[in-house]
Design a protein around this motif. Structure first.
Motif, PDB file in Angstrom:
ATOM      1  N   SER A 240       0.879  -1.308  -0.072  1.00 11.21           N
ATOM      2  CA  SER A 240      -0.137  -0.076  -0.048  1.00 11.21           C
ATOM      3  C   SER A 240       0.845   1.276   0.114  1.00 11.21           C
ATOM      4  CB  SER A 240      -1.177   0.075   1.331  1.00 11.21           C
ATOM      5  OG  SER A 240      -1.771  -1.286   1.262  1.00 11.21           O
ATOM      6  N   ILE A 241       0.450   2.106  -0.934  1.00 11.65           N
ATOM      7  CA  ILE A 241       1.342   3.296  -1.042  1.00 11.65           C
ATOM      8  C   ILE A 241       0.502   4.562  -0.547  1.00 11.65           C
ATOM      9  CG2 ILE A 241       2.596   4.985  -2.804  1.00 11.65           C
ATOM     10  CD1 ILE A 241       2.127   2.453  -4.690  1.00 11.65           C
ATOM     11  N   ARG A 242       1.343   5.465   0.350  1.00 17.09           N
ATOM     12  CA  ARG A 242       0.718   6.761   0.683  1.00 17.09           C
ATOM     13  C   ARG A 242       1.415   7.803   0.341  1.00 17.09           C
ATOM     14  NH1 ARG A 242      -3.114   9.886   2.232  1.00 17.09           N
ATOM     15  NH2 ARG A 242      -2.176  11.416   0.974  1.00 17.09           N
ATOM     16  N   HIS A 243       0.717   8.725  -0.308  1.00 13.78           N
ATOM     17  CA  HIS A 243       1.234   9.823  -1.145  1.00 13.78           C
ATOM     18  C   HIS A 243       1.439  11.215  -0.120  1.00 13.78           C
ATOM     19  CE1 HIS A 243       0.731  13.521  -3.598  1.00 13.78           C
ATOM     20  NE2 HIS A 243       1.889  13.113  -3.958  1.00 13.78           N
ATOM     21  N   VAL A 244       2.636  11.737  -0.432  1.00  9.41           N
ATOM     22  CA  VAL A 244       2.681  13.379   0.204  1.00  9.41           C
ATOM     23  C   VAL A 244       3.346  13.847  -0.641  1.00  9.41           C
ATOM     24  CG1 VAL A 244       3.758  14.535   2.212  1.00  9.41           C
ATOM     25  CG2 VAL A 244       2.818  12.191   2.551  1.00  9.41           C
ATOM     26  N   ALA A 245       2.561  14.960  -1.213  1.00  7.92           N
ATOM     27  CA  ALA A 245       3.264  16.084  -1.788  1.00  7.92           C
ATOM     28  C   ALA A 245       3.848  17.130  -0.880  1.00  7.92           C
ATOM     29  CB  ALA A 245       2.093  16.736  -2.646  1.00  7.92           C
ATOM     30  N   ALA A 246       5.106  17.368  -0.992  1.00 14.61           N
ATOM     31  CA  ALA A 246       5.808  18.037   0.047  1.00 14.61           C
ATOM     32  C   ALA A 246       6.560  19.279  -0.460  1.00 14.61           C
ATOM     33  CB  ALA A 246       6.827  17.339   0.604  1.00 14.61           C
ATOM     34  N   GLY A 247       5.829  20.196  -1.517  1.00 14.81           N
ATOM     35  CA  GLY A 247       6.267  21.296  -2.366  1.00 14.81           C
ATOM     36  C   GLY A 247       6.472  21.051  -3.822  1.00 14.81           C
ATOM     37  N   SER A 248       5.086  20.468  -4.197  1.00 17.23           N
ATOM     38  CA  SER A 248       5.352  20.081  -5.485  1.00 17.23           C
ATOM     39  C   SER A 248       4.829  21.129  -6.628  1.00 17.23           C
ATOM     40  CB  SER A 248       4.542  18.874  -5.806  1.00 17.23           C
ATOM     41  OG  SER A 248       3.091  19.160  -5.877  1.00 17.23           O
ATOM     42  N   CYS A 249       4.793  21.020  -8.026  1.00 17.24           N
ATOM     43  CA  CYS A 249       4.088  21.978  -8.693  1.00 17.24           C
ATOM     44  C   CYS A 249       2.765  21.287  -9.246  1.00 17.24           C
ATOM     45  CB  CYS A 249       4.904  22.360 -10.146  1.00 17.24           C
ATOM     46  SG  CYS A 249       4.763  20.908 -11.111  1.00 17.24           S
ATOM     47  N   ASN A 250       2.339  20.110  -8.672  1.00 18.35           N
ATOM     48  CA  ASN A 250       1.264  19.286  -9.134  1.00 18.35           C
ATOM     49  C   ASN A 250       1.169  18.475 -10.392  1.00 18.35           C
ATOM     50  OD1 ASN A 250      -0.259  20.627 -11.347  1.00 18.35           O
ATOM     51  ND2 ASN A 250      -1.241  21.846  -9.543  1.00 18.35           N
ATOM     52  N   GLY A 251       2.362  18.656 -10.888  1.00 21.54           N
ATOM     53  CA  GLY A 251       2.619  17.835 -12.362  1.00 21.54           C
ATOM     54  C   GLY A 251       2.682  16.381 -12.048  1.00 21.54           C
ATOM     55  N   CYS A 252       3.740  16.104 -11.015  1.00 21.25           N
ATOM     56  CA  CYS A 252       3.885  14.741 -10.593  1.00 21.25           C
ATOM     57  C   CYS A 252       2.342  14.028 -10.125  1.00 21.25           C
ATOM     58  CB  CYS A 252       4.742  14.752  -9.407  1.00 21.25           C
ATOM     59  SG  CYS A 252       6.582  14.696 -10.017  1.00 21.25           S
ATOM     60  N   GLU A 253       1.507  14.883  -9.399  1.00 19.17           N
ATOM     61  CA  GLU A 253       0.398  14.274  -8.881  1.00 19.17           C
ATOM     62  C   GLU A 253      -0.444  13.853 -10.219  1.00 19.17           C
ATOM     63  OE1 GLU A 253       1.396  17.464  -6.677  1.00 19.17           O
ATOM     64  OE2 GLU A 253       2.300  15.612  -6.633  1.00 19.17           O
ATOM     65  N   LEU A 254      -0.473  14.557 -11.104  1.00 20.53           N
ATOM     66  CA  LEU A 254      -1.142  14.306 -12.276  1.00 20.53           C
ATOM     67  C   LEU A 254      -0.611  12.778 -13.029  1.00 20.53           C
ATOM     68  CD1 LEU A 254      -1.148  17.542 -14.386  1.00 20.53           C
ATOM     69  CD2 LEU A 254      -3.084  16.561 -13.158  1.00 20.53           C
ATOM     70  N   GLU A 255       0.429  12.677 -12.967  1.00 25.38           N
ATOM     71  CA  GLU A 255       1.021  11.463 -13.455  1.00 25.38           C
ATOM     72  C   GLU A 255       0.813  10.053 -12.518  1.00 25.38           C
ATOM     73  OE1 GLU A 255       0.766  11.844 -16.211  1.00 25.38           O
ATOM     74  OE2 GLU A 255       2.804  12.009 -17.337  1.00 25.38           O
ATOM     75  N   LEU A 256       0.694  10.603 -11.223  1.00 30.55           N
ATOM     76  CA  LEU A 256       0.387   9.636 -10.093  1.00 30.55           C
ATOM     77  C   LEU A 256      -1.124   9.229 -10.268  1.00 30.55           C
ATOM     78  CD1 LEU A 256       2.109  10.770  -6.959  1.00 30.55           C
ATOM     79  CD2 LEU A 256       2.760   9.015  -8.426  1.00 30.55           C
ATOM     80  N   ARG A 257      -2.084  10.101 -10.765  1.00 30.63           N
ATOM     81  CA  ARG A 257      -3.421   9.796 -10.913  1.00 30.63           C
ATOM     82  C   ARG A 257      -3.466   8.949 -12.328  1.00 30.63           C
ATOM     83  NH1 ARG A 257      -8.235  11.219  -9.774  1.00 30.63           N
ATOM     84  NH2 ARG A 257      -8.832  11.688 -12.127  1.00 30.63           N
ATOM     85  N   ALA A 258      -2.374   9.200 -13.337  1.00 29.23           N
ATOM     86  CA  ALA A 258      -2.517   8.735 -14.658  1.00 29.23           C
ATOM     87  C   ALA A 258      -2.162   7.122 -14.517  1.00 29.23           C
ATOM     88  CB  ALA A 258      -1.450   9.029 -15.750  1.00 29.23           C
ATOM     89  N   ILE A 259      -1.271   6.749 -13.260  1.00 32.92           N
ATOM     90  CA  ILE A 259      -0.707   5.493 -13.138  1.00 32.92           C
ATOM     91  C   ILE A 259      -1.834   4.665 -12.503  1.00 32.92           C
ATOM     92  CG2 ILE A 259       1.703   5.917 -12.916  1.00 32.92           C
ATOM     93  CD1 ILE A 259       1.426   5.230 -10.018  1.00 32.92           C
ATOM     94  N   GLN A 260      -2.893   5.091 -12.341  1.00 39.22           N
ATOM     95  CA  GLN A 260      -4.054   4.432 -11.829  1.00 39.22           C
ATOM     96  C   GLN A 260      -5.361   4.086 -13.084  1.00 39.22           C
ATOM     97  OE1 GLN A 260      -5.236   5.438  -7.798  1.00 39.22           O
ATOM     98  NE2 GLN A 260      -4.119   6.965  -8.111  1.00 39.22           N
TER      99      GLN A 260
END
Lengths: 184, 456
Positions: free
Chosen positions: A45-65
């Motif tokens: 199980s993975i827990r994601h924490v954005a610690a100062g991002s531009c939200n670009g990586c979050e878009l790709e984390l959503r894409a891997i699902q």
């Protein structure tokens, strides 16, 4: 016609039940148990924490699902709390305002736990390196086991990184959930 | 248009307020559609503005530059929460709501999904939200400081990373500002390619966000299909421009690279797939009473409030505001395409979804027309080291993004960035109080402010 079906059921004989070849069944059962234990041991199980991002990586984390990359087929899924997680996935630089929350998220995880830094920012601060409010990459705050570089890394790279991490740590991570008594 | 005002004129100024910032000597205020006024700083301060949207900017100016808005000293910090250099610091205390039986719910800065960090403090009574206080700044990276002293070509990498989901729009607004300061007009082919990228970004975000909202309301099927449509657009962007999000493709002076071979076909195929599936997905949205029940009347932003905050994008357009930076002040090449901008009046989650669903086919049309009329010629002009001031705007999927900068011998002497989210966060605080706590994820997603875009 209902009555025809009813009469056929009353008068007809039950077909012999299909039975598998006992030897084959035994072999498949053994393989499933062995493979199952290994696979369940990989269901992390993975827990994601954005610690100062531009939200670009979050878009790709959503894409891997999404339907194409479908992360869950590798036994990996995102969970809503660090207390449920085996992997802490960090995106973004570690900035001053998020450092404490990131540390707390890592502390809240049950051991053993792995930390993955995704993206160039989490690697070393990326383009934001040198800003007075940026502590650095994720390793400035928590020990990191794997880095997936890229700005942002594409979904295939993120998945390849996560699977490689699980492979590398297969022997070190105790299988989860624990093998039930009676299974060998 | 820029002019200096006296302190009295500064405070009396009317108009649709966009942004406020300070540099070493002046405080600046920007009004629609691009009217810039400034007032001299006195003893490190300036008179506070009464505009609804000015609050965040005045708090930010104090945290970044130490300039105090006189008459607004009591406001909480925006990004400086008193954390020590290693990040340790006190946990925030929030004043309690006076209502009898009210209690507080703290959420964040680490959220339960794959979302950016921010802290929300809800005062609730039973299920009803009485008050929401958003405490932001958790994405603050010191971008403005990093951009100072760099050439526009170098600083474009920061503009592309202010808000990753609107990377094209931010790069475009930055390029517009840098080009105005340097007196440069980008070549026509670059202008069309920029519009193609901007519209692809818009429709990709609209598709995935609408799907995510349906997912929050229990319709995982819609989420899966809309996420797939986004993925098709991202893959087409990779094929056509070499990057799934089209980061670093728009640069001051033009575009970094031409449309790749096969890129046109990849884009058209993705648009065809989106267009083919959209009507059936839209029907699911409209036909299921249980889905409509979640979104209709939820998270209200009344038109009067949207107007007071000069809300843009789908947040403004779902509450009766017609603003779209592509039309007003407008920029090339949109004047040639007779742009259709959908407007709704209800101001609820359903209206915001409706506006976004209607903008998808319009973006598809614009991309097709831009591809069909793609002129030949140069891709990028190298700017001379110039000295001057520039103001640039671009309509991101969530509203207008403004860049102001001052060049000194080709280097950025000072800069400010105003993302549309900055004006939308206070509207989220209001919208949350019109519904129950369980509806908050849906409302937050429907407004979808950029944490990174506001925190800089």
């Amino acid at each position: 016609m209902v009555w025809k079906t009813t009469i056929r059921h009353i008068l007809g004989r039950a077909a012999p039940a299909l039975r598998p070849d006992p030897a084959l069944a035994k072999e498949m059962s053994a393989r499933l148990q062995a493979g199952g234990a290994r696979k369940l041991g990989r269901a992390l199980s993975i827990r994601h924490v954005a610690a100062g991002s531009c939200n670009g990586c979050e878009l790709e984390l959503r894409a891997i699902q999404n339907l194409i990359y479908d992360l869950t087929q590798y036994g990996l899924s995102f969970v809503a709390s660090p207390r449920h997680a085996d992997i802490l996935l960090v995106t973004g630089v570690s900035n001053r305002n998020m450092a404490q929350a990131l540390r707390q998220a890592r502390t809240a995880m049950p051991e053993p736990a792995l930390v993955v830094a995704v993206g160039d920012c989490a690697l070393d601060g990326g383009v934001f390196k040198g800003s007075p409010v940026v502590l650095g990459g994720a390793k400035a705050v928590v020990p990191v086991d794997l880095v997936v570089a890229g700005c942002p890394p594409n979904p295939a790279e993120i998945i390849a990184g996560l699977v490689a991490l699980v492979d590398a740590h297969d022997t070190k991570m105790p299988p989860k959930p624990k093998i039930l008594p009676g299974m060998t | 248009m820029i002019r200096e005002l006296s302190a009295t004129e500064w405070q009396a100024k009317q108009g649709r307020f966009v942004a406020l910032w300070t540099d070493a000597n002046f405080a600046y205020a920007l009004y629609h559609p691009g009217e810039l006024v400034f007032v001299a700083l006195e003893q490190g301060g300036y008179p506070a503005l009464a505009h609804k949207g000015a609050g965040w900017f005045m708090r930010l100016a104090r945290d970044l530059n130490g300039h105090v808005a006189r008459g607004f000293e009591a406001a909480p910090p925006a990004i400086d929460h008193g954390a020590a250099p290693d990040g340790s610091g006190p946990w925030p205390e929030f004043a309690r709501h006076p209502a009898e039986g009210a209690h507080q719910v703290a959420v964040g800065p680490v959220h339960a999904g794959i979302i950016e960090p921010g802290h929300f403090r809800f005062d609730v009574k039973g299920e009803q939200v009485l008050r929401l206080t958003a405490r932001l700044g958790y994405e603050h990276k010191g971008i403005l400081g990093l951009m100072r002293g760099k050439s526009p070509a170098h600083a474009a990498r920061f503009a592309a990373r202010v808000s990753g989901d609107a990377t094209v729009a931010h790069s475009l607004a930055f390029a517009h500002a840098a080009e105005q300061a340097a007196g440069l007009t980008p070549p026509p082919r670059a202008v069309n390619l920029r519009a193609i990228m901007a519209e692809l970004e818009r429709l990709a975000n609209h598709a995935s966000d609408v799907g995510a909202m349906a997912g929050d309301a229990g319709f995982a099927f819609l989420d899966a299909r809309f996420a797939l449509l986004r993925e098709l657009v991202c893959q087409a962007a990779q094929a056509a421009f070499g990057h799934r999000l089209m980061m670093d493709r728009v640069v001051p002076g033009g575009v970094a690279d031409d449309l790749a071979e096969g890129g046109r076909e990849a884009i058209l195929a993705a648009l065809g797939a989106v267009e083919a599936e959209l009507p059936s997905l839209r029907r699911v949205f409209e036909d299921y009473a249980s889905l409509q029940d979640r979104v209709v009347g939820t998270g209200l932003v009344p038109p009067a409030l949207a107007e007071a905050y000069a809300a843009g994008g789908y947040v403004g357009r779902a509450s009766g505001q017609r603003g779209d930076a592509r039309l007003s002040p407008g920029y090339a090449p949109y004047e040639t395409f007779a742009l259709y901008v959908p407007v709704e009046q209800a101001g609820d989650v359903a209206a915001r979804i409706k506006v976004r669903l209607e903008e998808i086919p319009e973006s598809i049309r614009l991309v097709r027309e831009c591809l069909a009329s793609l002129p030949g010629g140069a891709l990028c002009l190298a700017p001379d080291p110039a000295t001057g001031m520039g103001l640039g705007v671009a309509e991101s999927f969530r509203g207008a993004v403004w860049y102001w900068l001052r060049l000194d011998a080709g280097l950025i002497a000072d800069i400010f960035i105003a993302d549309a989210s900055t004006l939308h966060w206070p509207l989220l605080e209001h919208a949350a109080t019109t519904s129950i706590l369980a509806d908050f994820p849906l409302i937050n997603k429907s407004i979808n402010g950029s944490y990174a875009g506001g925190d800089l």
